[in-house]
Design a protein around this motif. Structure first.
Motif, mmCIF file in Angstrom:
data_model
loop_
_atom_site.group_PDB
_atom_site.id
_atom_site.type_symbol
_atom_site.label_atom_id
_atom_site.label_comp_id
_atom_site.label_asym_id
_atom_site.label_seq_id
_atom_site.Cartn_x
_atom_site.Cartn_y
_atom_site.Cartn_z
ATOM 1 N N THR A 128 5.408 -1.197 10.538
ATOM 2 C CA THR A 128 4.444 -0.898 9.481
ATOM 3 C C THR A 128 5.168 -0.795 8.148
ATOM 4 N N GLN A 140 4.903 0.054 4.096
ATOM 5 C CA GLN A 140 4.115 0.868 3.187
ATOM 6 C C GLN A 140 4.244 0.337 1.762
ATOM 7 N N GLN A 180 -10.033 -0.662 -1.233
ATOM 8 C CA GLN A 180 -10.204 0.690 -0.721
ATOM 9 C C GLN A 180 -11.631 0.886 -0.256
ATOM 10 N N GLU A 193 -12.953 -3.148 4.868
ATOM 11 C CA GLU A 193 -11.968 -3.872 5.656
ATOM 12 C C GLU A 193 -11.285 -4.943 4.810
ATOM 13 N N PRO A 238 -2.756 -5.895 11.011
ATOM 14 C CA PRO A 238 -3.708 -4.866 10.595
ATOM 15 C C PRO A 238 -3.268 -4.206 9.292
ATOM 16 N N SER A 291 -4.211 -1.100 6.374
ATOM 17 C CA SER A 291 -4.966 0.104 6.012
ATOM 18 C C SER A 291 -4.955 0.258 4.504
ATOM 19 N N ARG A 292 -6.018 0.887 3.984
ATOM 20 C CA ARG A 292 -6.115 1.147 2.535
ATOM 21 C C ARG A 292 -6.836 2.483 2.381
ATOM 22 N N PRO A 293 -6.118 3.570 2.643
ATOM 23 C CA PRO A 293 -6.777 4.873 2.682
ATOM 24 C C PRO A 293 -7.183 5.420 1.313
ATOM 25 N N SER A 351 -1.292 1.407 0.499
ATOM 26 C CA SER A 351 -1.732 0.494 1.547
ATOM 27 C C SER A 351 -0.588 0.294 2.541
ATOM 28 N N THR A 352 -0.943 -0.045 3.764
ATOM 29 C CA THR A 352 0.063 -0.416 4.749
ATOM 30 C C THR A 352 -0.300 -1.738 5.387
#
Lengths: 114, 110
Positions: free
Chosen positions: A20, A22, A51, A54, A67, A69-71, A76-77
């Protein structure tokens, strides 16, 4: 201009594992982008991460393999899953500048898969 | 799919010499960007050219956009070791959004 940091800067991973990556931006941005830069090849857009929604993947890239992520609006990761030597590359995140499509890039993550 | 061809792929010259690198396509772009990437770093935007025939100067670097907006060139005068890096062009336009060339690896030897 935005200041972007990435972790790790480089890694050597074994085939079949996942990594992963970052990406942290010093300001809030709507869209973040993930690119791959393979030796001797042009930068290729993997996906666009907004953000709260998906990620949108480009042709040839799928969520199961990459995959994202954008929390929140600054982070983002990108995960590179079930890695093979063909995944050895530099992975870059970027954000858009003030001009149309102008990109500010992070320093990149150099991934080697053995 | 829009393609950008950059030439030469590799260029090594002595400090003080002049050089030109090229970015060519059969497609028309609404604008074209040039980036420089140093080892271990991400690409850094140098300039964006928008109008056909446009010329922009950045110190010793001169960028030109072709009249038909299909090609661009980067000319460096009196190259210095600090100019060493990978020079990437990227075209904006069409369904592909932003398209990058493969780059020109430039080495300026002291």
């Amino acid at each position: 201009s935005a200041v972007i940091s990435q972790k790790p800067s480089r890694d050597i991973c074994q085939r079949g594992t996942s990594l992963t990556i970052q990406c942290q931006v010093d300001s809030q941005v709507t869209m973040m982008f993930w690119y791959r830069q393979q030796p001797g090849q042009s930068l290729t857009l993997i996906a666009t991460a907004n953000q709260g929604s998906e990620a949108t993947y480009e042709s040839g890239f799928v969520i199961d393999k990459f995959p994202i992520s954008r929390p929140n609006l600054t982070f983002s990761t990108l995960t590179v899953s079930n890695m093979s030597p063909e995944d050895s590359s530099i992975y870059l995140c970027s954000v858009e500048g003030t001009g149309s499509y102008e990109q500010y890039f992070g320093p990149g993550t150099r991934l080697t898969v053995t | 799919t829009q393609l950008l061809e950059q030439s030469p792929q590799f260029l090594s010259i002595q400090e003080g010499e002049n050089l030109t690198v090229y970015c060519n396509s059969s497609s028309v772009f609404s604008s074209l960007q040039w980036y420089r990437q140093e080892p271990g770093e991400g690409p850094v935007l140098l300039v964006t050219v928008v109008t056909g025939g446009e010329v922009k100067k950045l110190k010793r670097l001169t960028f030109q956009f072709g009249d038909a907006r299909k090609d661009s060139s980067l000319h460096i005068t009196a190259a210095q070791p600090g100019d060493t890096g990978l020079y990437l062009c990227a075209g904006v336009g069409g369904a592909d959004g932003l398209t990058f060339g493969k780059g020109t690896h430039l080495i300026i030897q002291p």
